[in-house]
Design a protein around this motif. Structure first.
Motif, PDB file in Angstrom:
ATOM      1  N   GLY A 192      -8.315   6.724   8.528  1.00 38.92           N
ATOM      2  CA  GLY A 192      -7.907   6.238   7.387  1.00 38.92           C
ATOM      3  C   GLY A 192      -8.009   4.897   6.718  1.00 38.92           C
ATOM      4  N   ILE A 193      -8.774   3.922   7.529  1.00 42.10           N
ATOM      5  CA  ILE A 193      -8.696   2.710   7.170  1.00 42.10           C
ATOM      6  C   ILE A 193      -9.761   2.451   6.045  1.00 42.10           C
ATOM      7  CG2 ILE A 193      -9.385   0.043   7.936  1.00 42.10           C
ATOM      8  CD1 ILE A 193      -8.702   1.038  10.741  1.00 42.10           C
ATOM      9  N   GLU A 194      -9.390   1.777   4.867  1.00 41.92           N
ATOM     10  CA  GLU A 194     -10.113   1.521   3.620  1.00 41.92           C
ATOM     11  C   GLU A 194     -10.601  -0.034   4.008  1.00 41.92           C
ATOM     12  OE1 GLU A 194     -10.129   0.998  -0.914  1.00 41.92           O
ATOM     13  OE2 GLU A 194      -8.548   1.919   0.062  1.00 41.92           O
ATOM     14  N   HIS A 195     -12.020  -0.193   3.680  1.00 37.51           N
ATOM     15  CA  HIS A 195     -12.570  -1.779   3.918  1.00 37.51           C
ATOM     16  C   HIS A 195     -13.138  -2.375   2.745  1.00 37.51           C
ATOM     17  CE1 HIS A 195     -12.446  -0.948   8.273  1.00 37.51           C
ATOM     18  NE2 HIS A 195     -12.771   0.243   7.942  1.00 37.51           N
ATOM     19  N   ARG A 196     -12.716  -3.340   2.666  1.00 38.43           N
ATOM     20  CA  ARG A 196     -13.428  -4.269   1.507  1.00 38.43           C
ATOM     21  C   ARG A 196     -14.076  -5.675   2.081  1.00 38.43           C
ATOM     22  NH1 ARG A 196      -9.279  -3.620  -3.538  1.00 38.43           N
ATOM     23  NH2 ARG A 196      -9.176  -1.303  -3.645  1.00 38.43           N
ATOM     24  N   MET A 197     -15.032  -6.095   1.343  1.00 37.73           N
ATOM     25  CA  MET A 197     -15.560  -7.544   1.840  1.00 37.73           C
ATOM     26  C   MET A 197     -15.810  -8.125   0.620  1.00 37.73           C
ATOM     27  SD  MET A 197     -17.127  -8.581   4.687  1.00 37.73           S
ATOM     28  CE  MET A 197     -18.140  -9.788   5.344  1.00 37.73           C
ATOM     29  N   LEU A 231      -7.183  -1.911   5.368  1.00 38.38           N
ATOM     30  CA  LEU A 231      -5.805  -1.329   4.693  1.00 38.38           C
ATOM     31  C   LEU A 231      -5.849   0.088   5.238  1.00 38.38           C
ATOM     32  CD1 LEU A 231      -3.422  -1.914   2.842  1.00 38.38           C
ATOM     33  CD2 LEU A 231      -4.686  -0.738   1.050  1.00 38.38           C
ATOM     34  N   HIS A 232      -4.593   0.404   5.845  1.00 31.90           N
ATOM     35  CA  HIS A 232      -4.295   1.547   6.204  1.00 31.90           C
ATOM     36  C   HIS A 232      -3.105   2.249   5.543  1.00 31.90           C
ATOM     37  CE1 HIS A 232      -3.083   4.780   8.988  1.00 31.90           C
ATOM     38  NE2 HIS A 232      -4.357   4.799   9.605  1.00 31.90           N
ATOM     39  N   PRO A 233      -3.173   3.520   5.152  1.00 34.25           N
ATOM     40  CA  PRO A 233      -2.038   4.380   4.542  1.00 34.25           C
ATOM     41  C   PRO A 233      -0.650   4.010   5.209  1.00 34.25           C
ATOM     42  CG  PRO A 233      -4.014   5.802   4.917  1.00 34.25           C
ATOM     43  CD  PRO A 233      -4.424   4.657   5.691  1.00 34.25           C
ATOM     44  N   HIS A 245      -5.440 -12.728   9.445  1.00 38.03           N
ATOM     45  CA  HIS A 245      -3.870 -12.413   8.833  1.00 38.03           C
ATOM     46  C   HIS A 245      -3.571 -10.925   9.043  1.00 38.03           C
ATOM     47  CE1 HIS A 245      -2.788 -16.467   7.160  1.00 38.03           C
ATOM     48  NE2 HIS A 245      -4.188 -16.275   7.145  1.00 38.03           N
ATOM     49  N   GLN A 246      -2.427 -10.544   9.752  1.00 36.25           N
ATOM     50  CA  GLN A 246      -2.341  -9.104   9.709  1.00 36.25           C
ATOM     51  C   GLN A 246      -0.770  -8.714   9.621  1.00 36.25           C
ATOM     52  OE1 GLN A 246      -4.823  -6.887  12.942  1.00 36.25           O
ATOM     53  NE2 GLN A 246      -4.515  -8.896  13.952  1.00 36.25           N
ATOM     54  N   GLY A 247      -0.524  -7.490   8.987  1.00 35.71           N
ATOM     55  CA  GLY A 247       0.876  -7.075   8.569  1.00 35.71           C
ATOM     56  C   GLY A 247       1.151  -5.577   8.865  1.00 35.71           C
ATOM     57  N   GLY A 248       2.033  -5.141   8.853  1.00 33.93           N
ATOM     58  CA  GLY A 248       2.566  -3.677   9.077  1.00 33.93           C
ATOM     59  C   GLY A 248       2.641  -3.413  10.345  1.00 33.93           C
ATOM     60  N   PRO A 249       2.592  -1.963  10.596  1.00 39.16           N
ATOM     61  CA  PRO A 249       3.038  -1.592  11.977  1.00 39.16           C
ATOM     62  C   PRO A 249       1.970  -1.651  12.950  1.00 39.16           C
ATOM     63  CG  PRO A 249       2.789   0.252  10.456  1.00 39.16           C
ATOM     64  CD  PRO A 249       2.714  -1.100   9.545  1.00 39.16           C
ATOM     65  N   ARG A 250       0.641  -1.811  12.518  1.00 37.24           N
ATOM     66  CA  ARG A 250      -0.514  -1.930  13.413  1.00 37.24           C
ATOM     67  C   ARG A 250      -1.513  -3.079  13.113  1.00 37.24           C
ATOM     68  NH1 ARG A 250      -3.111   4.057  13.668  1.00 37.24           N
ATOM     69  NH2 ARG A 250      -1.585   5.364  13.013  1.00 37.24           N
ATOM     70  N   ARG A 251      -2.096  -3.438  14.283  1.00 35.27           N
ATOM     71  CA  ARG A 251      -3.008  -4.787  14.088  1.00 35.27           C
ATOM     72  C   ARG A 251      -4.552  -4.279  14.037  1.00 35.27           C
ATOM     73  NH1 ARG A 251       0.887  -5.996  12.320  1.00 35.27           N
ATOM     74  NH2 ARG A 251       2.552  -7.303  13.137  1.00 35.27           N
ATOM     75  N   LEU A 252      -4.793  -4.001  12.791  1.00 37.24           N
ATOM     76  CA  LEU A 252      -6.023  -3.299  12.631  1.00 37.24           C
ATOM     77  C   LEU A 252      -7.218  -4.118  13.157  1.00 37.24           C
ATOM     78  CD1 LEU A 252      -5.428  -1.778   8.889  1.00 37.24           C
ATOM     79  CD2 LEU A 252      -5.305  -0.604  11.172  1.00 37.24           C
ATOM     80  N   TRP A 253      -7.085  -5.387  12.736  1.00 31.30           N
ATOM     81  CA  TRP A 253      -8.181  -6.406  13.192  1.00 31.30           C
ATOM     82  C   TRP A 253      -8.459  -6.393  14.740  1.00 31.30           C
ATOM     83  CZ3 TRP A 253     -11.999  -7.936  10.182  1.00 31.30           C
ATOM     84  CH2 TRP A 253     -12.996  -8.777  10.552  1.00 31.30           C
TER      85      TRP A 253
END
Length: 158
Positions: A56-61, A74-76, A95-103
């Motif tokens: 469910g990750i959305e990516h932008r560049m 960004l994750h839901p 920089h990371q925020g929220g419940p998971r560390r996506l990077w």
């Protein structure tokens, strides 16, 4: 994993507020990435493995006029990551925020690729249950994609 789009496909959620946070916030965690910024959507193996690990990750560049490259994830569930590097080959500040560390998840997958030369999703054995649930496995890695709940669980090698 987003496989199609169109009028008969549910629209993506409006995450404008979370995107605004991802673009500007300091992040709960700020680190230097292990690898240069990459366009995840352009790399089938990395994107597929990441989608099976954290669906469910959305990516932008973005690329600025001065050559600065920024990737956003960004994750839901409210997780987000922003990685910015001054050029193609420089390591990013992440920089990371929220419940998971996506990077961190992305870097973990990229480490598999560097060490093994391939990702487990490429060449994985697949079995499909009668209810449509798919089981993928290769070299100690496995993932299950449930057709009923459209949920994904993955177990990685130790």
């Amino acid at each position: 994993m987003s496989t199609r789009h169109g009028d008969d496909y549910p629209p993506a959620p409006d995450n404008a507020d979370l995107w605004a946070i991802a673009r500007k916030a300091d992040g709960e965690t700020v680190t230097t990435g292990r690898y240069p910024v990459m366009r995840v959507n352009g790399t089938w193996g990395v994107r597929s493995t990441l989608e099976l690990t954290v669906s469910g990750i959305e990516h932008r560049m973005e690329k600025a006029a001065d050559g600065t490259r920024t990737a956003y994830m960004l994750h839901p569930d409210g997780s987000w990551a922003r990685a910015t590097a001054p050029g193609k080959r420089e390591l990013p500040i992440v920089h990371q925020g929220g419940p998971r560390r996506l990077w961190d998840e992305l870097d973990r997958i990229r480490t598999w690729l560097v060490i093994d030369g391939t990702l487990p999703v490429a060449g994985a054995a697949v079995s499909i249950d009668q209810d449509g649930t798919c089981h993928l496995s290769r070299n100690g890695w496995s993932a299950t994609v449930s057709a009923q709940q459209v949920s994904v669980e993955a177990r990685s090698r130790s």
